[in-house]
Design an enzyme around this catalytic site. Structure first.
Site, mmCIF file in Angstrom:
data_model
loop_
_atom_site.group_PDB
_atom_site.id
_atom_site.type_symbol
_atom_site.label_atom_id
_atom_site.label_comp_id
_atom_site.label_asym_id
_atom_site.label_seq_id
_atom_site.Cartn_x
_atom_site.Cartn_y
_atom_site.Cartn_z
ATOM 1 N N SER A 658 64.644 47.219 10.112
ATOM 2 C CA SER A 658 65.964 46.949 10.694
ATOM 3 C C SER A 658 66.647 45.719 10.104
ATOM 4 O O SER A 658 67.852 45.565 10.236
ATOM 5 C CB SER A 658 65.836 46.769 12.214
ATOM 6 O OG SER A 658 64.946 45.718 12.523
ATOM 7 N N GLU A 851 71.584 37.113 21.704
ATOM 8 C CA GLU A 851 70.851 36.074 20.988
ATOM 9 C C GLU A 851 69.656 36.732 20.339
ATOM 10 O O GLU A 851 68.651 37.024 20.987
ATOM 11 C CB GLU A 851 70.419 34.958 21.939
ATOM 12 C CG GLU A 851 71.587 34.223 22.571
ATOM 13 C CD GLU A 851 71.131 33.088 23.475
ATOM 14 O OE1 GLU A 851 69.904 32.869 23.577
ATOM 15 O OE2 GLU A 851 71.986 32.426 24.071
ATOM 16 N N HIS A 855 67.583 39.694 13.617
ATOM 17 C CA HIS A 855 68.583 40.461 12.888
ATOM 18 C C HIS A 855 69.798 39.585 12.569
ATOM 19 O O HIS A 855 69.916 38.464 13.050
ATOM 20 C CB HIS A 855 68.986 41.690 13.701
ATOM 21 C CG HIS A 855 67.815 42.574 14.026
ATOM 22 N ND1 HIS A 855 67.144 42.516 15.240
ATOM 23 C CD2 HIS A 855 67.184 43.512 13.293
ATOM 24 C CE1 HIS A 855 66.153 43.380 15.221
ATOM 25 N NE2 HIS A 855 66.157 44.002 14.059
#
Length: 891
Positions: A658, A851, A855
């Site tokens: 991701s 938060e 990522h």
């Protein structure tokens, strides 16, 4: 036991247990249970005085406080208490005017003290909140500078809360535990508050000065430990809370109690640990409050909560209490799962009608349901030749129904859900929608084309007659999808349904208008197509010494072509390959197709036509013929202009997780570095094919066939960037060991790319941004994986791009606050993004705050992608001429 529940004003939920707010719970025979004091935040006017970091009180004027200050208080009970406000918004309670001892000295070793309270940590920060139990010696002196035990809560950007428990020496007796892993994902709900119950025994049965301490969180035993302690500190005498955040969270319903006598049966079973049942009812109510609408699922859960409340009042043994909690917990899980699947609808991944698919689908990599959590999405297709797992659509010969199975895997615990979608992919060609046809209707046929198809979904019991004029008529007897095809090349009329040709007859005379009579046809279309025979996917080349190449070279050869069959009725054909040099025929070669192929099946045809020395003037044409004698074409000629392909366009394939993957606009501004990489190259010359997918490890990426998808397309001269590690750490099917299995799986990427003539490059994982007490952990959360990637690159002699070291240096350079601009830290209506139309509909704009220390927002992704592009340029590869550096602009 008198149970106190959180007041509605604090919980912000319609959650009131009026019927059971004073429910008495039974305990083992022969003992007595005493509630020493109890209070809620509704009480006020308790006193404050400052204290220092060690807990010692300092001079200062005491002030009055009320319940409006997010504080907890203790009213009149066995003890009168005062609150001390001091170091970094900390608070501590001590006992004053003691009317009796916390320890009944006659009870001896049988004495047990308990503290039970509800606590909601501050989810707006990852700074720790500390809760302490303070001791007193036999003389009654309270030791504020010490503690019997203390708990530290740290909230994560994804809502998870981590708990660590320390003994009086400061040693951790319970390591950092993610309470979501222990208790479930519902603890991430911002309305969730933990019920904490601490059970403390100062001595063992023989009177030895050892301490046993049990910690229950939401009714689950998280810690059961015994350790040697100082003889002076016998009793729980105080309770304190400190936080480095702006406030310390909500704390309510504090209860301190003791139990004199045997608390367990002879078999060791504890009696009525009611916390789990209370927690299950509370968590179910929180989950219900987050429902977007009232439906059958919410009604079912509401009923389960009501039944649990009623049953709770009659609990007398632990087994009954556990059974109640388990039943409601299972109901919560069912509700959550069904609600997630219910809300994952087809419109989430395509704008097209599910009955009219004509283009590639945009399948989501992630799904964020209203009930909380993040799910990684992967898709399976029952007809991958029509819809691939990536969403790529190859339109078929006839209309086809395809079943897509969406598999959702929760990133916290690996829990998996599945949902099936049935979609209808229209045949290849020009589409004219006709909508619903009920009764008799005549429609003009399109002109031109080698095949005309009418298709739709027959409804009801009535048969439907479809005619292209005269005897060119078929009848659809049963409800369901069908296609009627007039094949002008083979002069056939074909009825096709459910993957089977039901009827074939010869066309008679010229086609006339389309006529429909009888029953109803929904979602009907007319489609004409010119596709017939064969098309060419790409040509294959070799150097003059026979080495395979993906680009033509001077004096080389055209060794063959990848051919796609566009009609399964053709069993043989002749192909003439002609090479022209500056408009003059240079060489010809003939080859025969002697095999039958299915529609859209790809196969390789071999021949060897020479290329001229000056390939910039060369043109290659392929002619498909019934026979070389008749020269009757069965497909349009294929022309390949070599001069357009001399500067071969390399493809950069990205395999990762991701941190690298592509995100749709609904996730804006979340961006993977692979998504931003193409911006650093001349995109007319270099293509980035980003196959990275959220939640994947080096193992699961292979298990799901994603590496096979890359290998089916990658060519000599292409590049494969490989970055895994974040998810390899996780337990279950994702996990690999950094020193062994991780390297084994990563090797498959490298060797597979080399076998196909591509260039593999290993990248270390990007660091996580983890700060504890203002100190950055320098990427320690990724453990051995970055070093394992470095070692593997050296062992296999492949290039390495060390993103880990770069990102660690980047975070250290920027510092705790400025590094948030790299990572996914977003406020609601964030002014940095409100000017971008994508942010209006983004799920991050709807959250209270995001938060995320793993990522990136698009600026951070651009910075990281810029580093990768620069490193690729430094490697002096074929990409270097197309490198286009730029400086990202912080929003």
């Amino acid at each position: 036991m008198n149970l106190k529940f959180k007041k509605p004003a604090v919980l912000l939920l319609a959650f009131v247990f009026s019927a059971i707010s004073l429910c008495t719970v039974g305990f083992a025979e022969g003992g007595s249970y005493r509630e020493l004091f109890s209070g809620t935040a509704e009480q006020n006017n308790f006193l404050f005085a400052p204290f220092n970091q060690t807990g010692a009180t300092v001079d200062g004027e005491k002030t009055s406080n009320t319940s409006g200050d997010k504080a907890f208080g203790i009213g009149d009970s066995y003890y009168q208490m005062e609150m001390h406000a001091g170091y970094r918004d900390g608070m501590v309670m001590t006992f004053d005017n003691k009317s009796e001892s916390l320890q009944d000295t006659s009870a001896g070793a049988g004495y047990t003290a308990e503290v039970a309270f509800d606590f909601r940590p501050d989810r707006t920060t990852d700074k720790p909140t500390k809760i302490r139990l303070y001791p007193a010696d036999k003389s009654g002196t309270v030791h504020l500078g010490n503690r019997i035990v203390h708990l530290t809560f740290i909230t994560q950007p994804d809502g998870a809360t981590k708990l660590t428990v320390y003994d009086r020496s400061g040693s951790a007796i319970l390591g950092e535990v993610n309470l979501s892993d222990v208790l479930g994902d519902y603890t991430k709900n911002p309305e969730h508050f933990f019920r904490i119950r601490a059970v403390f025994n100062p001595t063992d049965a023989s009177g030895s000065l050892t301490r046993s301490f049990k910690l229950f969180v939401d009714g689950k035993l998280c810690l059961d430990t015994t350790y040697v302690d100082n003889a002076k500190e016998w009793r729980i005498a105080g309770f304190g809370i400190q936080s480095e955040a702006e406030y310390f969270g909500d704390l309510d319903n504090l209860t301190m109690c003791d139990y004199i006598g045997q608390r367990t049966d002879a078999d060791g079973t504890e009696h009525i640990n009611d916390d789990r049942a209370v927690s299950a009812i509370r968590c179910a109510s929180i989950l219900l409050s987050g429902a977007a609408e009232e439906n059958e699922l919410t009604q079912k859960l509401r009923t389960a909560i009501s039944e649990a409340k009623e049953a709770y009042q009659s609990m007398t043994v632990q087994d009954d209490c556990d059974k109640l909690a388990e039943t409601l917990e299972e109901e919560m899980k069912t509700y959550s799962n069904e609600d997630i699947l219910r809300n994952l609808v087809f419109s989430d991944f395509t704008d097209e009608d599910a009955e009219m698919i004509t283009k590639d689908l945009s399948l989501p990599a992630n799904y964020m349901p209203a009930t909380g959590g993040v799910f990684d999405c992967s898709f399976l297709s029952d007809k991958p030749e029509i819809i691939a797992r990536t969403g790529e659509v190859t339109r078929p010969k006839y209309n086809e129904t395809v079943t897509l199975t969406a598999k959702l895997t929760r990133d916290t615990d690996g829990a998996a859900l599945e949902k099936k979608f049935t979609v209808r992919v229209l045949a290849d060609g020009d589409v004219t929608p006709l909508g619903t046809i009920a009764g008799d209707k005549t429609v003009p046929l399109p002109t031109g084309g080698k095949r005309i198809l009418f298709g739709g979904i027959a409804e009801g019991d009535a048969s439907v007659s479809i005619s292209f004029g005269g005897a060119n008529t078929v009848t659809v007897e049963n409800a369901g999808e069908f296609s009627v095809i007039a094949n002008l090349q083979t002069e056939e009329l074909i009825l096709y349904s459910a993957g089977t040709v039901l009827e074939t007859k010869l066309l008679e005379g010229d086609l006339q208008a389309l006529s429909i009579s009888g029953g109803t046809v929904n979602n009907s279309v007319l489609i004409k197509t010119d596709n017939y025979g064969y098309t060419v996917k790409n040509l294959l080349f070799a150097t003059s010494d026979g080495q395979p190449r993906s680009i033509p070279v001077s004096g080389g050869t055209v060794t063959g072509a990848e051919i796609v069959c566009k009609d399964d009725t053709i069993e043989s054909a002749e192909v003439l390959a002609a090479v022209y040099d500056n408009g003059v025929l240079y060489d010809t070669k003939a080859a025969s197709i002697t095999k039958s192929a299915g529609y859209n099946e790809t196969f390789t045809l071999e021949f060897g036509a020479s290329l001229p020395e000056n390939i910039e003037t060369a043109v290659v044409k392929l002619f498909f013929l019934n026979s070389l004698a008749s020269l009757k074409p069965i497909a349009p000629e294929f022309s390949y202009v070599v001069s357009e392909e001399v500067n071969f366009n390399p493809v950069i394939y990205v395999a990762g997780d991701s941190t690298a993957c592509n995100y749709s606009d609904s996730f804006f501004p979340q961006t993977g570095w692979g998504q931003a990489l193409g911006g650093y190259f001349d995109q007319s010359k270099v293509t980035v094919s980003n196959h990275a997918m959220g939640g994947r490890s080096s193992k699961s990426f292979i298990d799901e066939g994603r590496l096979d998808t890359i290998f089916s397309a990658i060519k000599p001269g292409d590049y494969l960037l490989i970055q895994f590690g974040h998810n390899d750490q996780k337990d279950g099917d994702l996990h690999t060991d950094a020193d062994t299995t991780y390297k084994t799986y990563m090797t498959k990427y490298v060797e597979g790319a080399k076998e196909r003539g591509a260039i593999p490059i290993i990248l270390t994982s990007v660091t996580r941004r983890i700060y504890n007490n203002g100190i950055y952990d320098n990427g320690n959360s990724l453990g051995k994986y970055p070093q394992a990637a470095r070692e593997l690159a050296a062992d296999l002699s492949v290039p390495l791009i060390d993103m880990f070291n770069f990102s660690v240096d980047l975070v250290n350079t920027l510092g705790e606050e400025d590094s948030k601009d790299i990572f996914l830290f977003i406020n609601p209506n964030d002014p940095r993004f409100t000017g971008d139309e994508r942010f209006t509909q983004s799920r991050y704009n709807k959250n209270e705050a995001t938060e995320d220390n793993s990522h990136f927002q698009y600026y951070g992704a651009e910075v990281l992608a810029g580093f990768v592009a620069q490193e690729l340029d430094n490697l002096n590869l074929s990409l270097s001429p197309y490198y286009r550096p730029y400086t990202p602009v912080k929003p």
